[in-house]
Design an enzyme around this catalytic site. Structure first.
Site, PDB file in Angstrom:
ATOM      1  N   SER A  69       0.689  -1.271   0.078  1.00  0.00           N
ATOM      2  CA  SER A  69       0.155   0.067   0.033  1.00  0.00           C
ATOM      3  C   SER A  69       0.748   1.358  -0.013  1.00  0.00           C
ATOM      4  CB  SER A  69      -0.913  -0.103   1.253  1.00  0.00           C
ATOM      5  OG  SER A  69      -2.198  -0.712   0.915  1.00  0.00           O
ATOM      6  N   LYS A  72       0.004   3.804  -2.557  1.00  0.00           N
ATOM      7  CA  LYS A  72      -1.073   4.867  -2.478  1.00  0.00           C
ATOM      8  C   LYS A  72      -0.407   6.228  -2.477  1.00  0.00           C
ATOM      9  CE  LYS A  72      -4.341   1.406  -1.210  1.00  0.00           C
ATOM     10  NZ  LYS A  72      -4.647   0.559   0.052  1.00  0.00           N
ATOM     11  N   SER A 129      -6.362   3.580   4.040  1.00  0.00           N
ATOM     12  CA  SER A 129      -5.615   2.674   3.046  1.00  0.00           C
ATOM     13  C   SER A 129      -6.535   2.103   2.202  1.00  0.00           C
ATOM     14  CB  SER A 129      -4.577   1.745   3.760  1.00  0.00           C
ATOM     15  OG  SER A 129      -3.850   1.215   2.884  1.00  0.00           O
TER      16      SER A 129
END
Length: 388
Positions: A69, A72, A129
């Site tokens: 993640s 991101k 997230s």
């Protein structure tokens, strides 16, 4: 305090003019004992000084890893860029596709029949997230996640992330979705530098509620260290537990990248060790401000005989604590420097050394434009150059 101007040596035609700046202290730099970086239970790490761009410590920083993640951060970067360019607005609502709704992994729990604002999606992507919110942003910006991934790769290349490739906006595992600790540090620094207001607004937020579901920011350091003001976590089974953190003490900001820790708590502990090491043993100094005149350089065939050299952006150096007065700096200017000269044109370099080792090397540029001289002036300087 800046290194003191000491002497100038002019070399032959088309060589370099060297200016030597000597330190004001005679203290032996070898007396300073800096311990090695702490041993971290991770696959790779990197500690970066934000102001200077100096890598304080690193291990396996160019090893290809799965970003999970941490992907991101790029999704957010492109979203902030779209906001800045007017392609999106914070209050604008975006549709939620079936793909976004059904995506696996962490979510902010958006729904297909309930349009959601860009601001809400950014909170969901950065704080919670959310894979669903990341896809909704990607589709809102580029119409599809695949096209958004193309944008991510182009942006990565522009930022100098040479060992990174994206195939999605979420960080879900894929053999062609990879990066390095060094590239992640580059991206983190770029987001903080290019979008400081957005960084401060979103990345320090400790929890967010959407659809009556409150989720905490997974960055534990936001609770443990008052100097930490944000960044991003990541985790998959194959990537392990990852954390990028940024902390600021006084005027110094450090960015730590920790990849492949064995647990959630371990990534926070190891990141804290790395940040503490950087702040305890290293200082960052502003040597020259952008536009500050550093030296006056001889100009040939110009409407003026001298031009000031400067730096294109604030010049910081990062060194072990207590060593600033032991730095030596050498400036080399291109000679002959012939007009016309444009403001911002490269006119030389400045190199900083400590204990005989180069610690930084930066380009020097012209502080202003210098027009060419008239026919007689150019002819006279041509004769003088031939006689040198």
């Amino acid at each position: 305090m800046t290194p003191n101007f000491f002497s100038r040596t002019v070399l032959s035609l088309f060589a370099f003019c060297t200016l030597v700046f000597l330190s004001v202290s005679t203290v032996d730099a070898a007396n300073s004992q800096i311990p090695p970086p702490p041993s971290l239970a991770v696959k790779a790490y990197l500690l970066l000084d934000f102001n200077s761009g100096h890598v304080i410590a690193a291990s396996n920083s160019d090893m290809r890893v799965e970003p999970a993640s941490l992907t991101k951060i790029m999704t957010a970067y492109l979203s902030f860029k779209a906001l800045k360019n007017g392609h999106l607005s914070l209050t604008q609502t975006l549709p939620v596709s079936e793909k976004a709704w059904k995506i696996e992994g962490s979510k902010m729990f958006i729904e297909p029949n309930k349009p959601v604002s860009v601001d809400e999606l950014l909170h969901g992507t950065i704080i919670q997230s959310g894979n669903d919110s990341s896809i909704a942003l990607a589709e809102g910006i580029a119409s599809s996640e695949d096209l958004f991934a193309d944008m991510m790769n182009k942006e990565a290349q522009r930022l100098g992330m040479k060992n990174t490739h994206y195939v999605n906006a979420t960080g879900l595992p894929d053999p062609q979705h990879y990066t390095t600790a060094a590239d992640l540090a580059t991206l983190a620094a770029a987001l903080i530098r290019d979008f400081p207001t957005e960084y401060a607004k979103y990345y320090s937020t400790k929890e967010y509620t959407y659809n009556k579901i409150t989720q905490p920011n997974r960055n534990r350091l936001l609770w443990l260290d008052p100097n930490v003001d944000g960044m991003k976590t990541g985790h998959t089974e194959s990537a392990g537990f990852c954390l990028i953190s940024s902390a600021k003490r006084n005027d110094m900001r450090r960015i730590s990248v920790v990849l492949g820790a064995p647990s959630d708590s371990a990534r926070a502990i190891e990141s804290q060790k790395l940040l503490n090491y950087g702040f305890q043993f290293f200082d960052s100094h502003l040597v020259y401000k952008q536009g500050q005149a550093i030296s006056q350089l001889k100009v040939w065939k110009g409407s003026e005989n001298l031009v000031a050299s400067t730096v294109a952006k604030d010049l910081y150096i990062t060194i072990p604590k207590g060593e600033y007065t032991n730095i030596q700096a050498t400036m080399s200017s291109i000679q002959p420097l012939i007009a016309p000269i444009k403001k911002g044109q490269i006119v030389g370099t400045i190199k900083f050394t400590l204990n005989g080792q180069t610690i930084d090397d930066q380009k020097l540029v012209a502080a202003k434009s210098i027009e060419g001289a008239g026919i007689l002036g150019r002819a006279w300087d041509s004769i003088k150059l031939l006689l040198q």
